[in-house]
Design a protein around this motif. Structure first.
Motif, PDB file in Angstrom:
ATOM      1  N   UNK A   1      41.240  35.181  38.366  1.00 30.76           N
ATOM      2  CA  UNK A   1      42.120  36.367  38.384  1.00 30.76           C
ATOM      3  C   UNK A   1      43.349  36.191  39.281  1.00 30.76           C
ATOM      4  N   UNK A   2      43.240  35.604  40.496  1.00 32.13           N
ATOM      5  CA  UNK A   2      44.454  35.402  41.291  1.00 32.13           C
ATOM      6  C   UNK A   2      45.483  34.504  40.585  1.00 32.13           C
ATOM      7  N   UNK A   3      45.015  33.460  39.889  1.00 32.93           N
ATOM      8  CA  UNK A   3      45.938  32.573  39.179  1.00 32.93           C
ATOM      9  C   UNK A   3      46.591  33.292  38.008  1.00 32.93           C
ATOM     10  N   UNK A   4      45.823  34.148  37.316  1.00 35.68           N
ATOM     11  CA  UNK A   4      46.393  34.914  36.210  1.00 35.68           C
ATOM     12  C   UNK A   4      47.451  35.880  36.724  1.00 35.68           C
ATOM     13  N   UNK A   5      47.181  36.486  37.880  1.00 36.50           N
ATOM     14  CA  UNK A   5      48.160  37.403  38.489  1.00 36.50           C
ATOM     15  C   UNK A   5      49.433  36.643  38.859  1.00 36.50           C
ATOM     16  N   UNK A   6      49.260  35.426  39.406  1.00 35.83           N
ATOM     17  CA  UNK A   6      50.421  34.605  39.780  1.00 35.83           C
ATOM     18  C   UNK A   6      51.233  34.237  38.541  1.00 35.83           C
ATOM     19  N   UNK A   7      50.547  33.860  37.450  1.00 39.21           N
ATOM     20  CA  UNK A   7      51.247  33.506  36.210  1.00 39.21           C
ATOM     21  C   UNK A   7      52.004  34.704  35.666  1.00 39.21           C
TER      22      UNK A   7
END
Length: 211
Positions: A189-195
């Motif tokens: 989820x943090x990586x998806x938010x960053x993307x």
């Protein structure tokens, strides 16, 4: 932060589809140089789904075992990239890439190496293009060929941790053979938010602040 808040808007999904299509067209160009024949690659659609839903989507479409080339990536956003083919399509791809003149045994012997090389070209082109256009950089691991069901490719890998999958359908034509496959990028989820944030910045640069 929940998965529901990380659904891409239509504009974000359109932007990502456009970026990925630039990536796969670069991959097609690299493959064309490698095999000396026209290669057509396109990504008609992208979905963002849970890992469980991704496994179900692919299981509904494919009855045979799956073959995947897997690479992990890290940087401003991190995750795992998979280039997935139904097993019958993977052998067809190897025949196409190697010129279509090999015996069945020779195709089987070369399958692992040819798939890893093809996967490396396609996944690297996609991820490098995404990173470049979002003005970031990513580091990728060496490609690895794995086999299994949709469930094992998407669920077992992350020990049940909640993650999202960018699920991309790809149409792949080489030497007049139609080969279908999928690209999947598993992100926590943090990586998806960053993307999602980086896509917002990209859209603002391309379209202007009032998009």
């Amino acid at each position: 932060m929940s998965a529901e808040t990380l659904v891409l808007s239509e504009l974000e999904r359109d932007a990502l589809t456009e970026i990925v299509n630039i990536g796969v067209s670069r991959a097609a160009s690299s493959l064309r140089k490698m095999i000396g024949e026209q290669v057509l690659l396109s990504v008609p659609s992208i979905e963002v789904v849970s890992q469980r839903r991704a496994a179900r989507l692919i299981s509904e479409r494919e009855v045979s075992e799956l073959v995947a080339v897997r690479q992990d990536f890290s940087g401003s956003f991190s995750g795992r990239a998979l280039l997935i083919f139904p097993e019958t399509n993977s052998l067809e791809l190897v025949r196409a890439v190697t010129g279509g003149e090999l015996s069945v045994q020779e195709v089987l012997d070369l399958e692992q190496e040819a798939l890893a090389e093809t996967g490396n070209i396609i996944l690297n082109s996609c991820l490098a293009t995404i990173a470049n256009m979002l003005k970031r950089s990513l580091v990728m691991t060496i490609p690895e060929v794995v086999r299994g069901s949709g469930g094992s490719l998407f669920d077992a890998e992350h020990d049940g941790a909640e993650g999202l999958v960018l699920f991309l359908y790809i149409d792949f034509a080489v030497r007049s053979r139609d080969i279908r496959g999928y690209i999947a990028m598993i992100l926590d989820l943090p990586s998806m938010a960053a993307l999602k944030d980086l896509l917002g910045e990209f859209i603002a640069r391309v379209v202007g602040e009032d998009f």
